[in-house]
Design an enzyme around this catalytic site. Structure first.
Site, PDB file in Angstrom:
ATOM      1  N   HIS A 148       0.816  -1.217   0.000  1.00  0.00           N
ATOM      2  CA  HIS A 148       0.000   0.000   0.000  1.00  0.00           C
ATOM      3  C   HIS A 148       0.850   1.267   0.000  1.00  0.00           C
ATOM      4  CE1 HIS A 148      -3.564  -2.384   1.909  1.00  0.00           C
ATOM      5  NE2 HIS A 148      -3.326  -2.719   0.659  1.00  0.00           N
ATOM      6  N   ARG A 396      -3.283  -9.675   5.318  1.00  0.00           N
ATOM      7  CA  ARG A 396      -3.080  -9.472   3.883  1.00  0.00           C
ATOM      8  C   ARG A 396      -1.885  -8.572   3.619  1.00  0.00           C
ATOM      9  NH1 ARG A 396      -8.920  -7.664   1.935  1.00  0.00           N
ATOM     10  NH2 ARG A 396      -8.951  -6.771   4.048  1.00  0.00           N
ATOM     11  N   PHE A 397      -1.166  -8.220   4.668  1.00  0.00           N
ATOM     12  CA  PHE A 397       0.173  -7.657   4.604  1.00  0.00           C
ATOM     13  C   PHE A 397       0.251  -6.331   3.847  1.00  0.00           C
ATOM     14  CE2 PHE A 397       0.059 -12.310   4.268  1.00  0.00           C
ATOM     15  CZ  PHE A 397       0.355 -12.589   5.596  1.00  0.00           C
ATOM     16  N   CYS A 398      -0.776  -5.508   3.994  1.00  0.00           N
ATOM     17  CA  CYS A 398      -0.805  -4.193   3.324  1.00  0.00           C
ATOM     18  C   CYS A 398      -0.547  -4.325   1.820  1.00  0.00           C
ATOM     19  CB  CYS A 398       0.204  -3.239   3.954  1.00  0.00           C
ATOM     20  SG  CYS A 398      -0.194  -2.765   5.645  1.00  0.00           S
ATOM     21  N   ALA A 399      -1.077  -5.400   1.245  1.00  0.00           N
ATOM     22  CA  ALA A 399      -0.976  -5.624  -0.200  1.00  0.00           C
ATOM     23  C   ALA A 399      -2.283  -6.281  -0.653  1.00  0.00           C
ATOM     24  CB  ALA A 399       0.225  -6.499  -0.529  1.00  0.00           C
TER      25      ALA A 399
END
Length: 466
Positions: A148, A396-399
């Site tokens: 992100h 979701r790991f900032c993706a």
């Protein structure tokens, strides 16, 4: 609680019967790489549910890496001399000024910057990319696999959705830039979800062929691979100290001066101006334009020392260490039932490495994200930490766009390796994962908006105010 009571509690925990996690960690292991570097958390023991302590296994390095021990030592040595920089007449101020400017030179040298590139110290990669976003004179093209931090800042962005292979994805980027020229192509150097490394030099060629510049989010790549800004044709590079074994609140943006000199000051304040009048302001150019206020002297010093340590360890040694552990991790996960490893490209990352050389081999950092056929990865991550002393990350790991394109479940579990990781770390994780997937946690957990937590958490917490 008094200091005496605190120590008594800690000793009681240390002497309590070990849990199954301790027994698993004690079993003989096949030979494999040990830690490559000494980190500040080396030998850290953590309590587990039911009593006992185990050696902590940190497989959440992709989120934040512990400090190198030599970085912590350097910070301790510098702290007595800390002072405000640039205009102070005292010896500590002059020394602090030199430390910041020496760190700037160290960053430029480590990443192979051009002589006229700027090195602007920022808070982190996100801050660096937000600064760059204010300077881009046109559209920015990005891939959907970005963190992100490299999706959200761009005021005018066009997103190219990745295709099943890297070659097809590169062709799609090429076509998008040809269809509608953009000022900038901004890409990650390596995915924080899958660890797949992109061919940065080749991407730079594609961008430049269409009159665009290229920015690289090197938050994941730089701690694991040597980056060469000039040789690879990178126009802008952003990275964070906290992912590069220097978690002291600093990052950097390295790149061409013209856009940055034309951009609004990143922060309006002292140090960024030549003169202030009632009716106007004369802003500085160069790094000072974007470094208003008191800089993070300690953060800059920490980054410089961490980069020196990465150089001392050696590019080849770091790569060999990580590749051996990555194979061990992925081979072990492939053998586990009920687990699927996520990948952005069907055949892995074929073609060239980041520097544009090599063909055929998968280039992947020490990262693996899995989803489960059944059950909650959030509960699994909580149990790994609480019952086995193993730190991983679920989500979701900032993706989000990239994760949702790959995954069939709503969240994944990520294990990530670094210079302090060992074969025993990987084996501990694989053993615990297999046990939890097969049998479930040994303790009860409740789900809250903040995630899964033990219903009864009897782990003592250290006190930091004594």
């Amino acid at each position: 609680m008094t200091v005496t009571e605190q120590f008594a509690t800690r000793e009681a925990v240390r002497r309590a019967p070990a849990t199954q996690a301790t027994d698993a960690a004690a079993r003989p292991r096949a030979a494999g790489p040990g830690p490559l570097a000494v980190l500040a958390d080396a030998g850290l023991e953590v309590p587990v549910l039911g009593g006992g302590v185990v050696r902590h296994v940190n497989l959440d390095v992709a989120a934040s890496a512990p400090a190198f021990e030599v970085v912590a030592q350097r910070v301790t040595r510098v702290l007595p001399y800390y002072a405000s920089v640039h205009r102070g007449s005292g010896y500590p101020s002059q020394l602090s000024t030199s430390l910041v400017e020496d760190a700037r030179l160290a960053v430029a040298r480590h990443v192979g910057a051009r002589d006229d590139d700027l090195v602007v110290f920022t808070r982190n990669t996100t801050d660096a990319l937000n600064l760059l976003a204010s300077a881009v004179p046109g559209d920015t093209v990005v891939l959907d696999l970005e963190h992100h931090a490299n999706l959200l800042p761009w005021r005018s962005r066009r997103v190219v959705v990745g295709l099943p292979t890297l070659e097809a994805t590169l062709d799609a980027l090429d076509a998008e830039l040809a269809r509608c020229p953009a000022a900038l192509l901004s890409v990650t150097g390596a995915s924080n979800v899958t660890g797949e490394v992109l061919p940065v030099a080749r991407l730079a060629e594609i961008a430049h062929a269409h009159g665009a510049r290229i920015a690289v989010d090197a938050a994941q790549l730089l701690p694991h691979r040597r980056v060469d800004v000039a040789a690879w044709g990178i126009d802008y590079l952003a990275f964070s100290g906290h992912k590069a074994y220097a978690p002291f609140g600093a990052g950097a943006l390295v790149g061409r001066a013209d856009w940055l000199d034309a951009a609004p000051a990143h922060l309006a304040g002292g140090g960024a101006v030549d003169a202030v009048r009632v009716d106007g302001v004369d802003w500085k150019h160069g790094v000072e334009r974007h470094e208003a206020g008191t800089p993070n002297v300690i953060g800059a010093v920490a980054i410089a020392r961490a980069l020196a340590e990465l150089e001392r360890l050696g590019d080849d040694a770091r790569r060999e260490h990580e590749e051996a552990l990555t194979r061990r991790l992925h081979d072990g996960l492939a053998a586990q039932p009920g687990v699927r490893v996520l990948s952005g490209f069907d055949s892995g990352v074929e073609g060239r490495r980041s520097d544009g050389s090599g063909h055929g081999a998968v280039d992947r950092l020490g990262i693996a994200t899995i989803e489960l056929e059944r059950g909650s990865v959030g509960l699994l991550a909580a149990a790994l930490g609480a019952e086995h002393g193993i730190s991983v990350r679920a989500g979701r790991f900032c993706a989000h766009p990239f994760f949702e394109r790959m995954a069939t479940r709503s969240n994944g579990l990520r294990a990530s390796l670094g210079a302090g990781s060992s074969a025993d770390d990987v084996d501990r994780f694989l053993d615990a994962l297999a046990r939890l997937v097969a049998d479930g946690p040994a303790h009860a957990y409740d789900q809250s908006p903040e995630g899964w937590c033990p219903r009864v958490d009897d782990r003592p917490r250290p006190r930091f105010d004594d």
